[in-house]
Design an enzyme around this catalytic site. Structure first.
Site, PDB file in Angstrom:
ATOM      1  N   LYS A   8     -97.542  64.998  23.532  1.00 30.03           N
ATOM      2  CA  LYS A   8     -96.100  63.980  23.943  1.00 30.03           C
ATOM      3  C   LYS A   8     -94.978  64.629  23.476  1.00 30.03           C
ATOM      4  CE  LYS A   8     -98.341  60.796  26.346  1.00 30.03           C
ATOM      5  NZ  LYS A   8     -97.899  60.858  27.883  1.00 30.03           N
ATOM      6  N   ILE A   9     -94.016  64.384  23.939  1.00 27.03           N
ATOM      7  CA  ILE A   9     -92.660  64.664  23.458  1.00 27.03           C
ATOM      8  C   ILE A   9     -91.960  63.655  22.588  1.00 27.03           C
ATOM      9  CG2 ILE A   9     -90.203  65.993  23.640  1.00 27.03           C
ATOM     10  CD1 ILE A   9     -91.684  67.265  26.073  1.00 27.03           C
ATOM     11  N   LEU A  10     -91.648  63.950  21.218  1.00 27.32           N
ATOM     12  CA  LEU A  10     -91.256  62.978  20.350  1.00 27.32           C
ATOM     13  C   LEU A  10     -89.844  62.730  20.600  1.00 27.32           C
ATOM     14  CD1 LEU A  10     -93.356  64.024  17.134  1.00 27.32           C
ATOM     15  CD2 LEU A  10     -93.554  61.988  18.355  1.00 27.32           C
TER      16      LEU A  10
ATOM     17  N   ASN B 233    -107.519  72.641  15.338  1.00 26.35           N
ATOM     18  CA  ASN B 233    -106.645  72.910  14.402  1.00 26.35           C
ATOM     19  C   ASN B 233    -106.611  71.608  13.137  1.00 26.35           C
ATOM     20  OD1 ASN B 233    -104.756  75.436  14.649  1.00 26.35           O
ATOM     21  ND2 ASN B 233    -104.785  74.393  16.698  1.00 26.35           N
TER      22      ASN B 233
ATOM     23  N   GLY C 106    -108.766  69.348  18.756  1.00 25.22           N
ATOM     24  CA  GLY C 106    -108.793  68.984  17.372  1.00 25.22           C
ATOM     25  C   GLY C 106    -109.170  69.951  16.473  1.00 25.22           C
TER      26      GLY C 106
ATOM     27  N   HIS D 238     -97.850  76.594  18.045  1.00 20.93           N
ATOM     28  CA  HIS D 238     -97.447  76.799  19.798  1.00 20.93           C
ATOM     29  C   HIS D 238     -98.215  78.048  20.005  1.00 20.93           C
ATOM     30  CE1 HIS D 238     -95.480  76.654  23.293  1.00 20.93           C
ATOM     31  NE2 HIS D 238     -95.208  77.883  23.194  1.00 20.93           N
TER      32      HIS D 238
HETATM   33  C1  GRF Z   1    -103.329  74.852  20.330  1.00 19.54           C
HETATM   34  O1  GRF Z   1    -103.680  76.173  21.305  1.00 19.54           O
HETATM   35  C2  GRF Z   1    -102.037  74.672  20.106  1.00 19.54           C
HETATM   36  O2  GRF Z   1    -101.335  75.686  19.720  1.00 19.54           O
HETATM   37  C3  GRF Z   1    -101.612  73.891  21.324  1.00 19.54           C
HETATM   38  O3  GRF Z   1    -102.534  73.208  21.665  1.00 19.54           O
HETATM   39  C4  GRF Z   1    -103.784  73.727  21.232  1.00 19.54           C
HETATM   40  C5  GRF Z   1    -104.630  72.801  20.528  1.00 19.54           C
HETATM   41  O4  GRF Z   1    -105.968  72.914  20.306  1.00 19.54           O
HETATM   42  N1  GRF Z   1    -100.439  73.326  21.104  1.00 19.54           N
HETATM   43  P1  GRF Z   1    -106.752  72.027  19.458  1.00 19.54           P
HETATM   44  O5  GRF Z   1    -106.558  70.715  19.839  1.00 19.54           O
HETATM   45  O6  GRF Z   1    -106.199  72.164  17.855  1.00 19.54           O
HETATM   46  O7  GRF Z   1    -108.276  72.658  19.270  1.00 19.54           O
END
Ligand code: GRF
Length: 192
Positions: free
Chosen positions: A96-98, A22, A20, A114
């Site tokens: 998960k893929i929506l 991000n 988490g 991504h």
């Molecule tokens: C990130 O590298 C994102 O691009 C990928 O999963 C990771 C998630 O990181 N889809 P976080 O949980 O936000 O630290």
């Protein structure tokens, strides 16, 4: 995506499965005046997602849905999103893929981050693949979500240099750092 008019912030849900970082960054951003979004919901497919702590810390409603039966989970999520008048979904490490049906219902309102320069390296293990292929650069991409995995229209990308010393762990760290600013820049681009 519609342009923002007036001072109303876009009610946003963030979907996570893991650390988490991000999400943490998006929450911080959402609190500043110039942010076009307000985070109303955090959704996870597992209670083990460490990132749920950031929802707790900011008093954001968090809900865990069991995806063993994806149809049931998505139905519940859709009704919750409707109830909360959510207009933007940010996928941030959601594993998960929506379903097509879910994406259709939120067409053009789901974005994802991504860890590669799409269209290169869709799916998992992006850093290992970039190193194996002796790429000089990798990076990250924010894109709209369509029913084709990691293939929707690109909103923004950021490049990261791969050095001879890099392994997949060091590269993941460097890319993640860039992801944090890229997600915010992409949201600003969408709404400004
Ligand atoms: C990130 O590298 C994102 O691009 C990928 O999963 C990771 C998630 O990181 N889809 P976080 O949980 O936000 O630290």
């Amino acid at each position: 995506m519609e342009k923002l008019t007036g001072l109303k912030k876009v009610k946003t849900a963030v979907f996570i499965s893991g650390t988490g970082s991000n999400l943490k960054n998006l929450i911080k951003f959402s609190k500043i005046k110039k942010s076009p979004i307000s985070i109303r919901l955090v959704i996870s497919n597992t209670k083990k997602a460490k990132g749920l702590i950031y929802a707790n810390q900011s008093n954001i409603e968090k809900i865990i849905f069991n995806f063993h039966n994806i149809k049931v989970a998505e139905k519940k999520i859709l009704s919750l999103l409707k109830k909360e008048k959510i207009n933007l979904i940010c996928l941030a490490g959601f594993m998960k893929i929506l379903s097509k049906n879910f994406i259709k219902k939120f067409n053009g309102k789901i974005i994802n981050i991504h860890p590669s320069l799409l269209p290169k390296y869709k799916g998992l293990n992006t850093h290992i693949r970039a190193i194996k292929n002796k790429d000089k650069f990798t990076g990250c991409t924010v894109h709209y979500v369509t029913s084709k995995l990691d293939s929707g229209k690109i909103i923004m990308q950021k490049k990261v240099k791969i050095t001879a010393k890099d392994n997949s762990t060091s590269l993941a760290k460097k890319v993640l750092k860039k992801e944090h600013t890229l997600y915010l820049d992409s949201i600003l681009k969408i709404f400004n």
